[in-house]
Design an enzyme around this catalytic site. Structure first.
Site, PDB file in Angstrom:
ATOM      1  N   HIS A   1       0.965  -1.270   0.094  1.00 48.43           N
ATOM      2  CA  HIS A   1       0.016   0.063   0.167  1.00 48.43           C
ATOM      3  C   HIS A   1       0.667   1.283  -0.004  1.00 48.43           C
ATOM      4  O   HIS A   1       1.602   1.428  -0.859  1.00 48.43           O
ATOM      5  CB  HIS A   1      -0.950  -0.060   1.134  1.00 48.43           C
ATOM      6  CG  HIS A   1      -2.076   0.925   1.326  1.00 48.43           C
ATOM      7  ND1 HIS A   1      -2.382   1.741   0.289  1.00 48.43           N
ATOM      8  CD2 HIS A   1      -2.979   1.192   2.275  1.00 48.43           C
ATOM      9  CE1 HIS A   1      -3.398   2.665   0.759  1.00 48.43           C
ATOM     10  NE2 HIS A   1      -3.780   2.237   1.992  1.00 48.43           N
TER      11      HIS A   1
ATOM     12  N   HIS B   1      -2.519  -2.029  -9.688  1.00 45.94           N
ATOM     13  CA  HIS B   1      -3.049  -1.661  -9.126  1.00 45.94           C
ATOM     14  C   HIS B   1      -4.521  -2.388  -8.937  1.00 45.94           C
ATOM     15  O   HIS B   1      -4.921  -2.859  -9.844  1.00 45.94           O
ATOM     16  CB  HIS B   1      -3.457  -0.260  -9.152  1.00 45.94           C
ATOM     17  CG  HIS B   1      -4.072   0.747  -8.276  1.00 45.94           C
ATOM     18  ND1 HIS B   1      -5.559   0.704  -7.903  1.00 45.94           N
ATOM     19  CD2 HIS B   1      -3.577   1.550  -7.275  1.00 45.94           C
ATOM     20  CE1 HIS B   1      -5.664   1.527  -6.723  1.00 45.94           C
ATOM     21  NE2 HIS B   1      -4.656   1.936  -6.593  1.00 45.94           N
TER      22      HIS B   1
ATOM     23  N   ASP C   1       2.798   5.697  -7.155  1.00 46.31           N
ATOM     24  CA  ASP C   1       4.159   5.270  -5.995  1.00 46.31           C
ATOM     25  C   ASP C   1       5.504   5.525  -6.957  1.00 46.31           C
ATOM     26  O   ASP C   1       6.493   5.197  -6.511  1.00 46.31           O
ATOM     27  CB  ASP C   1       3.932   3.995  -4.985  1.00 46.31           C
ATOM     28  CG  ASP C   1       3.057   4.457  -3.789  1.00 46.31           C
ATOM     29  OD1 ASP C   1       3.235   5.511  -3.578  1.00 46.31           O
ATOM     30  OD2 ASP C   1       2.208   3.632  -3.763  1.00 46.31           O
TER      31      ASP C   1
HETATM   32  N1  CMC Z   1       4.882  -6.798 -10.327  1.00 53.81           N
HETATM   33  C1  CMC Z   1       4.700  -7.844 -10.724  1.00 53.81           C
HETATM   34  N2  CMC Z   1       3.728  -8.486 -10.846  1.00 53.81           N
HETATM   35  C2  CMC Z   1       2.643  -7.985 -10.650  1.00 53.81           C
HETATM   36  C3  CMC Z   1       2.636  -7.001  -9.676  1.00 53.81           C
HETATM   37  C4  CMC Z   1       4.004  -6.127  -9.700  1.00 53.81           C
HETATM   38  N3  CMC Z   1       3.899  -4.720  -9.184  1.00 53.81           N
HETATM   39  N4  CMC Z   1       1.270  -6.421  -9.415  1.00 53.81           N
HETATM   40  C5  CMC Z   1       0.631  -7.368  -9.817  1.00 53.81           C
HETATM   41  N5  CMC Z   1       1.453  -8.555 -10.307  1.00 53.81           N
HETATM   42  C6  CMC Z   1       1.076  -9.835 -10.861  1.00 53.81           C
HETATM   43  C7  CMC Z   1       0.649 -10.836  -9.722  1.00 53.81           C
HETATM   44  O1  CMC Z   1       1.825 -11.399  -9.482  1.00 53.81           O
HETATM   45  C8  CMC Z   1      -0.326 -11.475 -10.390  1.00 53.81           C
HETATM   46  O2  CMC Z   1       0.365 -12.601 -11.438  1.00 53.81           O
HETATM   47  P1  CMC Z   1      -0.407 -13.837 -11.806  1.00 53.81           P
HETATM   48  O3  CMC Z   1      -1.766 -13.827 -12.327  1.00 53.81           O
HETATM   49  O4  CMC Z   1       0.612 -14.416 -12.792  1.00 53.81           O
HETATM   50  O5  CMC Z   1      -0.534 -14.619 -10.381  1.00 53.81           O
HETATM   51  C9  CMC Z   1      -1.132 -10.473 -11.303  1.00 53.81           C
HETATM   52  O6  CMC Z   1      -0.281  -9.374 -11.493  1.00 53.81           O
HETATM   53  C10 CMC Z   1      -2.254 -10.006 -10.670  1.00 53.81           C
HETATM   54  O7  CMC Z   1      -1.933  -9.465  -9.370  1.00 53.81           O
HETATM   55  P2  CMC Z   1      -2.615  -9.323  -7.990  1.00 53.81           P
HETATM   56  O8  CMC Z   1      -1.865  -9.384  -6.931  1.00 53.81           O
HETATM   57  O9  CMC Z   1      -3.862 -10.433  -8.039  1.00 53.81           O
HETATM   58  O10 CMC Z   1      -3.442  -8.089  -8.014  1.00 53.81           O
HETATM   59  P3  CMC Z   1      -4.172  -7.343  -6.996  1.00 53.81           P
HETATM   60  O11 CMC Z   1      -5.208  -6.191  -7.661  1.00 53.81           O
HETATM   61  O12 CMC Z   1      -4.402  -8.073  -5.930  1.00 53.81           O
HETATM   62  O13 CMC Z   1      -2.710  -6.389  -6.282  1.00 53.81           O
HETATM   63  C11 CMC Z   1      -1.160  -4.705  -5.913  1.00 53.81           C
HETATM   64  C12 CMC Z   1      -2.753  -4.900  -6.469  1.00 53.81           C
HETATM   65  C13 CMC Z   1      -1.171  -3.149  -5.894  1.00 53.81           C
HETATM   66  C14 CMC Z   1      -1.411  -5.136  -4.519  1.00 53.81           C
HETATM   67  C15 CMC Z   1      -0.055  -5.257  -6.784  1.00 53.81           C
HETATM   68  O14 CMC Z   1      -0.325  -4.795  -8.314  1.00 53.81           O
HETATM   69  C16 CMC Z   1       1.101  -4.993  -6.376  1.00 53.81           C
HETATM   70  O15 CMC Z   1       1.577  -5.679  -5.341  1.00 53.81           O
HETATM   71  N6  CMC Z   1       1.943  -4.093  -6.768  1.00 53.81           N
HETATM   72  C17 CMC Z   1       3.226  -3.605  -6.176  1.00 53.81           C
HETATM   73  C18 CMC Z   1       3.181  -2.786  -4.877  1.00 53.81           C
HETATM   74  C19 CMC Z   1       2.567  -1.420  -5.152  1.00 53.81           C
HETATM   75  O16 CMC Z   1       3.002  -0.678  -6.161  1.00 53.81           O
HETATM   76  N7  CMC Z   1       1.427  -0.806  -4.530  1.00 53.81           N
HETATM   77  C20 CMC Z   1       1.184   0.492  -4.231  1.00 53.81           C
HETATM   78  C21 CMC Z   1      -0.261   0.707  -5.128  1.00 53.81           C
HETATM   79  S1  CMC Z   1      -0.662   2.143  -5.342  1.00 53.81           S
HETATM   80  C22 CMC Z   1      -0.873   3.175  -3.817  1.00 53.81           C
HETATM   81  C23 CMC Z   1      -1.679   2.361  -2.927  1.00 53.81           C
HETATM   82  O17 CMC Z   1      -2.541   1.956  -3.070  1.00 53.81           O
HETATM   83  O18 CMC Z   1      -1.144   2.537  -1.724  1.00 53.81           O
END
Ligand code: CMC
Length: 425
Positions: free
Chosen positions: A270, A309, A365
């Site tokens: 987050h 996201h 971010d």
């Molecule tokens: N790098 C690599 N792979 C990723 C990333 C990433 N940043 N984000 C998602 N994926 C992959 C994930 O591994 C999954 O792959 P697979 O389908 O093969 O298993 C797929 O994309 C879907 O990801 P998810 O984790 O199910 O997606 P989510 O909606 O649950 O997660 C998130 C959203 C923000 C937690 C995630 O994108 C992430 O971990 N990003 C990196 C951390 C980040 O930058 N966070 C800041 C978010 S914006 C500010 C805020 O809200 O605070």
């Protein structure tokens, strides 16, 4: 298209048919309960870990269209607000629903400015933290401690009391953030200066070399910080706002709620992501090592922080504004050497099948940490800055919840998968 706004469900276990109303594009989860195998069956639940498809409230504060990359506060596009308003105007808008008139704005700024000081015991409380305590940990703890200073905050259904806590929290956030920063450096605390604007005062409390030295906050940097605060001010039901509302639903005071919200923001998925981005860029170290890092991302061994996201499946509109802002800041501070790595990483990722197929684009971010770093903040302060800005949204959402007659205590159901009854022997 039929006139009927209902959903017909056939339970194939029993052959029974149910008609459930649809309102605002949603069904009420409780309507599923009538779907039972027998009279003593508990009824159907919906299972939604991480709340991927569950609306927890009705809200008129922030609108996001993640597919199109749209973000609006109270109907105003984020791009327009970032260009034409200030953080305190936006905070007013988020909390009260309309932009303030000139007189309302003056009164608003005055009241917040009058609450920037913290009790001397808060300073002593912060002194108790270890010298290398993470500033976010200090902020979370101190926010919680504030509830003990303001027992009147428990009166959450009294509008005047709520308003006072709103002034206090918006006023004191920069002060506490600056105290956390100065504490980590062992530098003397700087008291708020009521003649300065919100972000000028913040920069002054952070960077003034000593209480006896003069310091003039750079107008470009204080404006940039103000824009960053606008961009971070709210983001509907994200993890920290959900924490604010969840704790708020038990009628806890807003300081305790805000401590929980800040704790949720602390995590690297987050608000901690901006810190993680800078650490990642440092780890990559040079443009020629990007492909090596991306190979590890492809293999699910690493995340590309600042990408992806839950809601945006397109370029985060805030990231676009921040990227432009970065260049303005670098004109004053000099270019952040990590920028070249970030730009190249973004260029490659935006044409990489792994990211394209998963709709992973830069989020808020990705570039914010580079600006903060260029302004002289250590990475450990980035999430603190995010928290200062997000306080407006947390308060707006908390107040909306308190006034929402449909809200009850947040208490999800579970699907029990543990052992059936057994006995010790
Ligand atoms: N790098 C690599 N792979 C990723 C990333 C990433 N940043 N984000 C998602 N994926 C992959 C994930 O591994 C999954 O792959 P697979 O389908 O093969 O298993 C797929 O994309 C879907 O990801 P998810 O984790 O199910 O997606 P989510 O909606 O649950 O997660 C998130 C959203 C923000 C937690 C995630 O994108 C992430 O971990 N990003 C990196 C951390 C980040 O930058 N966070 C800041 C978010 S914006 C500010 C805020 O809200 O605070």
């Amino acid at each position: 298209m039929s006139e009927k706004n209902t959903l017909t469900i056939i339970d194939n276990r029993t052959g029974k048919q149910y008609e459930i109303p649809i309102q605002n594009g949603a069904i009420r989860a409780i309507d599923l309960r009538q779907i039972k195998l027998s009279q003593d069956d508990f009824g159907l639940l919906s299972y939604d870990p991480g709340f991927e498809n569950t609306a927890s409230c009705k809200s008129s504060i922030t609108f996001i269209d993640g597919e199109k990359g749209i973000l609006r506060y109270r109907g105003y596009p984020i791009e327009e607000l970032a260009q034409k308003s200030t953080y305190l105007e936006v905070a007013y808008l988020l909390i009260y629903g309309e932009m303030p008139s000139k007189a309302q704005l003056q009164e608003w700024i005055r009241n917040i400015t009058l609450h920037t000081m913290v009790h001397e015991n808060i300073k002593k409380f912060m002194d108790g933290f270890h010298h290398d305590a993470h500033p976010m940990g200090m902020l979370v703890g101190t926010l919680g401690a504030l509830s003990t200073f303001y027992p009147d905050a428990k009166d959450i259904f009294d509008m005047q009391s709520r308003t006072k806590q709103i002034y206090r929290l918006l006023g004191k956030m920069p002060t506490m953030a600056a105290l956390a920063y100065r504490h980590s450096l062992g530098m003397p605390y700087i008291y708020p200066d009521n003649d300065l604007s919100y972000t000028e005062n913040f920069l002054n409390m952070l960077f003034k070399p000593s209480p006896s030295t003069k310091y003039d906050p750079d107008p470009v940097l204080s404006k940039a910080l103000d824009v960053l605060f606008i961009l971070h001010a709210d983001h509907e039901q994200n993890c920290s706002t959900n924490a604010m509302r969840s704790v708020g639903s038990s009628y806890a005071d807003p300081y305790s709620c805000a401590a929980a919200a800040a704790a949720a923001l602390y995590g690297p998925l987050h608000g901690g992501a901006n810190e993680a981005v800078v650490r990642m860029l440092k780890e990559i170290g040079s443009v020629d090592r990007i492909s090596e890092y991306l190979e590890q991302v492809h293999a699910h061994k690493k995340l590309l922080y600042g990408f992806g996201h839950r809601i945006y499946k397109n370029y985060d509109p805030r990231a676009r504004i921040i990227k432009e802002l970065a260049y303005k800041v670098f004109e004053v501070t000099g270019k952040n050497p990590l920028l070249d790595i970030a730009l190249e990483l973004e260029r490659i990722a935006l044409s990489d099948e792994y990211f394209l197929s998963r709709k992973l684009y830069p989020n808020v971010d990705f570039y914010s940490g580079l600006i903060y770093q260029a302004m002289g903040f250590p990475a450990s302060m980035f999430t603190v800055l995010f928290s200062v800005a997000r306080m407006a949204g947390w308060l707006a959402q908390w107040q909306e919840e308190i006034l929402d007659k449909e809200q009850g205590i947040a208490r999800p159901r579970q699907i029990y998968i543990g052992p059936a009854t057994r006995s010790l022997q």
